[in-house]
Design an enzyme around this catalytic site. Structure first.
Site, PDB file in Angstrom:
ATOM      1  N   GLU A 127       0.726  -1.802  -0.296  1.00 18.64           N
ATOM      2  CA  GLU A 127      -0.155  -0.314   0.073  1.00 18.64           C
ATOM      3  C   GLU A 127       1.149   1.214   0.391  1.00 18.64           C
ATOM      4  O   GLU A 127       1.579   1.283   0.730  1.00 18.64           O
ATOM      5  CB  GLU A 127      -1.521   0.003   1.297  1.00 18.64           C
ATOM      6  N   LYS A 177       2.673   4.754   1.498  1.00 17.72           N
ATOM      7  CA  LYS A 177       2.583   5.058   2.620  1.00 17.72           C
ATOM      8  C   LYS A 177       3.157   6.579   2.574  1.00 17.72           C
ATOM      9  O   LYS A 177       3.784   6.841   2.266  1.00 17.72           O
ATOM     10  CB  LYS A 177       3.819   4.579   3.317  1.00 17.72           C
ATOM     11  N   ARG A 218      -2.308   9.368  11.109  1.00 20.43           N
ATOM     12  CA  ARG A 218      -2.740   8.348  10.865  1.00 20.43           C
ATOM     13  C   ARG A 218      -4.484   8.737  11.985  1.00 20.43           C
ATOM     14  O   ARG A 218      -4.229   9.489  12.297  1.00 20.43           O
ATOM     15  CB  ARG A 218      -2.118   7.541  12.286  1.00 20.43           C
ATOM     16  N   GLU A 251      -5.531   7.427   7.271  1.00 24.35           N
ATOM     17  CA  GLU A 251      -4.714   8.769   6.753  1.00 24.35           C
ATOM     18  C   GLU A 251      -4.847   9.548   6.097  1.00 24.35           C
ATOM     19  O   GLU A 251      -5.691   9.860   5.310  1.00 24.35           O
ATOM     20  CB  GLU A 251      -2.969   8.082   6.517  1.00 24.35           C
ATOM     21  N   ARG A 302       4.255  -3.933  17.463  1.00 26.09           N
ATOM     22  CA  ARG A 302       4.947  -3.697  16.013  1.00 26.09           C
ATOM     23  C   ARG A 302       5.432  -4.724  15.821  1.00 26.09           C
ATOM     24  O   ARG A 302       6.172  -5.719  16.633  1.00 26.09           O
ATOM     25  CB  ARG A 302       6.383  -2.658  16.494  1.00 26.09           C
ATOM     26  N   LYS A 341       7.381  -1.618   6.825  1.00 26.49           N
ATOM     27  CA  LYS A 341       7.317  -0.633   6.312  1.00 26.49           C
ATOM     28  C   LYS A 341       8.836  -0.097   5.351  1.00 26.49           C
ATOM     29  O   LYS A 341       9.785  -0.439   6.235  1.00 26.49           O
ATOM     30  CB  LYS A 341       7.283   1.307   7.084  1.00 26.49           C
TER      31      LYS A 341
HETATM   32  P1  ATP Z   1       6.825   6.841  10.705  1.00 26.24           P
HETATM   33  O1  ATP Z   1       7.819   7.220  11.766  1.00 26.24           O
HETATM   34  O2  ATP Z   1       6.830   5.946  10.198  1.00 26.24           O
HETATM   35  O3  ATP Z   1       5.273   7.597  10.888  1.00 26.24           O
HETATM   36  P2  ATP Z   1       5.491   4.907  13.265  1.00 26.24           P
HETATM   37  O4  ATP Z   1       5.967   4.477  14.606  1.00 26.24           O
HETATM   38  O5  ATP Z   1       4.029   6.547  12.924  1.00 26.24           O
HETATM   39  O6  ATP Z   1       5.979   5.254  11.746  1.00 26.24           O
HETATM   40  P3  ATP Z   1       4.587   2.955  12.124  1.00 26.24           P
HETATM   41  O7  ATP Z   1       4.118   1.323  12.292  1.00 26.24           O
HETATM   42  O8  ATP Z   1       5.798   2.361  12.484  1.00 26.24           O
HETATM   43  O9  ATP Z   1       3.855   3.622  12.487  1.00 26.24           O
HETATM   44  O10 ATP Z   1       4.870   3.152  10.694  1.00 26.24           O
HETATM   45  C1  ATP Z   1       3.194   3.413  10.064  1.00 26.24           C
HETATM   46  C2  ATP Z   1       3.131   4.659  10.082  1.00 26.24           C
HETATM   47  O11 ATP Z   1       2.835   4.925   8.624  1.00 26.24           O
HETATM   48  C3  ATP Z   1       1.444   4.844  10.275  1.00 26.24           C
HETATM   49  O12 ATP Z   1       1.290   5.398  12.163  1.00 26.24           O
HETATM   50  C4  ATP Z   1       0.353   5.861   9.998  1.00 26.24           C
HETATM   51  O13 ATP Z   1       0.098   6.802   9.783  1.00 26.24           O
HETATM   52  C5  ATP Z   1       1.568   5.675   8.515  1.00 26.24           C
HETATM   53  N1  ATP Z   1       0.734   5.245   7.025  1.00 26.24           N
HETATM   54  C6  ATP Z   1       0.440   5.717   6.123  1.00 26.24           C
HETATM   55  N2  ATP Z   1       0.536   5.121   5.008  1.00 26.24           N
HETATM   56  C7  ATP Z   1      -0.123   4.263   5.853  1.00 26.24           C
HETATM   57  C8  ATP Z   1      -1.297   2.600   5.224  1.00 26.24           C
HETATM   58  N3  ATP Z   1      -0.579   2.038   4.363  1.00 26.24           N
HETATM   59  N4  ATP Z   1      -1.320   1.629   6.439  1.00 26.24           N
HETATM   60  C9  ATP Z   1      -0.515   2.047   7.672  1.00 26.24           C
HETATM   61  N5  ATP Z   1      -0.488   2.914   7.623  1.00 26.24           N
HETATM   62  C10 ATP Z   1       0.392   4.222   7.050  1.00 26.24           C
END
Ligand code: ATP
Length: 588
Positions: free
Chosen positions: A250, A252, A257, A302, A417, A423
């Site tokens: 998907e 990102k 979020r 998102e 996690r 990612k």
């Molecule tokens: P990051 O700092 O990379 O945003 P994070 O610690 O907030 O990471 P992770 O689960 O590691 O959280 O990375 C996923 C993040 O990416 C989610 O918190 C969300 O905000 C964002 N995101 C964007 N697109 C997507 C998607 N298709 N599916 C899930 N999360 C997504």
């Protein structure tokens, strides 16, 4: 139940950092606790009154607390301030002062936990012009009847400085031992916590209904579910190795979020750190119920800022303009967004967490209708490196950060996690291989063009084991003049007189901040460090880890709480994953 029992437990817990001892003290406390107040005790142990997502803040300032101590003790404000300066902790200062006072007065009545809790609750809910006076009245009435030790903990709770270093897992261990006799049942409690984000409710359930009650624990609409998070991979090759030969990719998207809870016209939005952010997005509240099928639903999406003319995605920072208390309508028109759905967690009264990814995605598309404002996050099934690269390019060209890769047949793992979601960001392919989200703990005044601002910031990782913030580097590059101005506005109100006890750093700083703000940095690599405290003793004795050549990326991560910052575990993984050459250089 007498408050003195809780104060004694606090006292014992403050004197240790050992998890086993903390667990033992908690078990002793829970054994004495009547079931109707166990939730309150669990909140108080964490320095809270209710779960975070309810947003109840005590908000008592040091000055008001000092005035209240003065009022109840008859000792002048100046003298209390002196004592505070000396001891560095207002709770301790109050206890010393009240000790002198109790020699001449005698206590009127024992204070109970119920009374302390209710009074604190009233204080938290006071608003308006007379609220300061009323708060002072409530605080001094409690202090009047409290022993010095009790007073010191009441003040710590009020000021938000009660730091017992008890991680949620430790509370759950103790609950499992007390009410089921077996620590391993923590897993069952963990599930209940992951779907409710309310440790008090979990405690109350096991105390009143036993383990069976906890096993039956279900998602509660309008209680946020702790989000599923992703591991990082550095390349398409690594992704294939970890995910097998068929999985979903998907986009990102670079936005915020959001977890949407909807029933009829009622919509509540929770951020990644489970804060209620409904007020920033009145457009979502208004438009989303119209495109949803079902009586009730919990969805994840998102939110992304867009260019209204071209429809292009804009970077995350654009959403910052929505984070305001006033004139939100203006911001809604000026900074348009789209809501891009990627998961469904609950539908028509039933949990969807156990469904496999592909079933959830199907259900999602069936129950939401796309339009200008509402989209599904672009997805495609990939089978080899080339397909990933191609979709990655499309994603980057559309203004996204990279890809999220998701296993097709796995359920939604709330609160963890793991490797079912990965990612892959473009930036992972350079330098250190990843950006880090770090907590701003200290500041240094700038010189020259930066006079009047903080020119350099001291940053920390989150240490999950000890629930503290460990310094990892100073950063002074990557800031534009606007960034510096904006950071000053945000950080200045967070300046503290004394370093917060959760900060673990031996660095000097011009000012210390409440550890709250998270910013993103990149760095060339991670080195061993004799001064910094991140991952201390984990790689080498008396040595921590530090970032080399850190640089601010321009992203202030307002959607992250300090506890969501990069952890020492993550930094250790990155350190170990550095190329052999870089690693050898560090060890020289
Ligand atoms: P990051 O700092 O990379 O945003 P994070 O610690 O907030 O990471 P992770 O689960 O590691 O959280 O990375 C996923 C993040 O990416 C989610 O918190 C969300 O905000 C964002 N995101 C964007 N697109 C997507 C998607 N298709 N599916 C899930 N999360 C997504």
């Amino acid at each position: 139940m007498e408050f003195s029992i809780l104060a004694d437990a606090f006292y014992k817990m403050e004197s240790t950092r050992k998890r086993l001892e903390l667990t033992q003290y908690l078990v002793e406390l829970f054994e004495k606790t009547p079931e109707d107040i166990i939730s309150k005790i669990v909140y108080l142990l964490q320095g809270k009154l209710r779960p975070d997502f309810e947003g109840i803040e005590l908000g008592v300032a040091e000055k008001l607390a000092i005035r209240s101590i003065s009022k109840s003790s008859g000792i002048p404000v100046k003298r209390i301030e002196e004592e505070y300066r000396e001891s560095g902790d207002l709770g301790h200062a109050a206890s010393t002062i009240l000790e002198q006072k109790t020699q001449t007065t005698f206590l009127v009545e024992d204070i109970t936990i119920e009374r302390v809790y209710e009074t604190l609750f009233k204080i938290a809910n006071l608003e308006g012009s007379h609220s300061q006076d009323m708060k002072m009245k409530y605080i001094s009435s409690l202090l009047n009847d409290a022993t010095p030790l009790e007073a010191s903990y009441i003040l710590k709770i009020l000021l938000g400085t009660l730091r017992l270093g008890i991680a949620e897992n430790t509370v759950m261990d103790a609950l499992a031992i007390t009410f089921s006799g077996n620590k391993d049942n923590r897993k069952i409690l963990q599930h209940a916590y992951n779907v409710s984000s309310d440790l008090g409710k979990v405690a109350e359930t096991i105390a009143t209904k036993g383990l069976e009650g906890v096993e039956k624990f279900e998602i509660i609409l309008f209680n946020p579910i702790r989000p599923m998070l992703a591991d990082r991979v550095k390349s398409e090759k690594e992704a294939i190795e970890k995910m097998g030969n068929e999985f979903a990719a998907e986009y990102k998207l670079d936005g915020e979020r959001v977890q949407l809870h909807i029933e009829g016209e009622k919509v509540v939005l929770f951020s990644r750190s489970l804060e209620n952010i409904s007020s920033y997005y009145p457009d979502i509240i208004e438009k989303i119920p119209k495109v949803i099928q079902g009586d009730n639903i919990i969805l994840e999406a998102e939110i992304v800022a867009i260019n209204e003319n071209t429809g292009e995605f804009l970077p995350f920072q654009e959403l910052m303009h929505r984070r305001r208390k006033y004139k939100i309508e203006k911001a809604v028109t000026k900074y348009p967004i789209t809501v891009n759905f990627f998961d469904i967690l609950y539908h028509n009264g039933r949990s969807c967490l156990e469904l496999r990814y592909k079933e959830r995605r199907e259900k999602l598309e069936k129950n939401i209708t796309e339009n200008e404002f509402v989209k599904y996050i672009p997805m495609c099934i990939v089978r080899n490196e080339n397909e990933i690269t191609e979709f990655m390019e499309n994603s980057i060209n559309a203004g996204s950060e990279g890809l999220m890769l998701k296993m097709l047949d796995k359920p939604y793992q709330a609160g963890s996690r793991g490797s079912h979601w990965l990612k892959l960001k473009r930036e992972y392919q350079n330098e250190l291989g990843d950006s880090l989200d770090l907590v701003v703990i200290g500041g240094y005044f700038g010189k020259g063009r930066r006079t009047g601002n903080y020119g350099t910031l001291l940053l920390a990782t989150y240490d999950e084991d000890d629930d503290e913030f460990t310094s990892i580097c100073k950063v002074g590059t990557g800031f534009s003049d606007e960034d510096l101005d904006q950071l000053f506005q945000i950080l200045h109100p967070k300046v503290t007189i004394k370093k917060n006890p959760r900060i673990n750093s031996e660095m000097e700083a011009d000012v210390w901040f409440e550890p709250e703000l998270v910013i993103e940095v990149v760095a060339s690599d991670i080195t061993l460090s004799p001064i910094h405290k991140a991952a201390r003793d984990k790689i080498r004795k008396d040595t921590g880890l530090a970032l080399r050549f850190p640089k601010f990326t321009g992203k202030i991560r307002v959607e992250k709480a300090a506890e969501d910052a990069s952890t020492n575990e993550e930094v250790i993984t990155l350190f170990k994953g550095q190329t052999k050459v870089a690693h050898d250089k560090n060890l020289m």
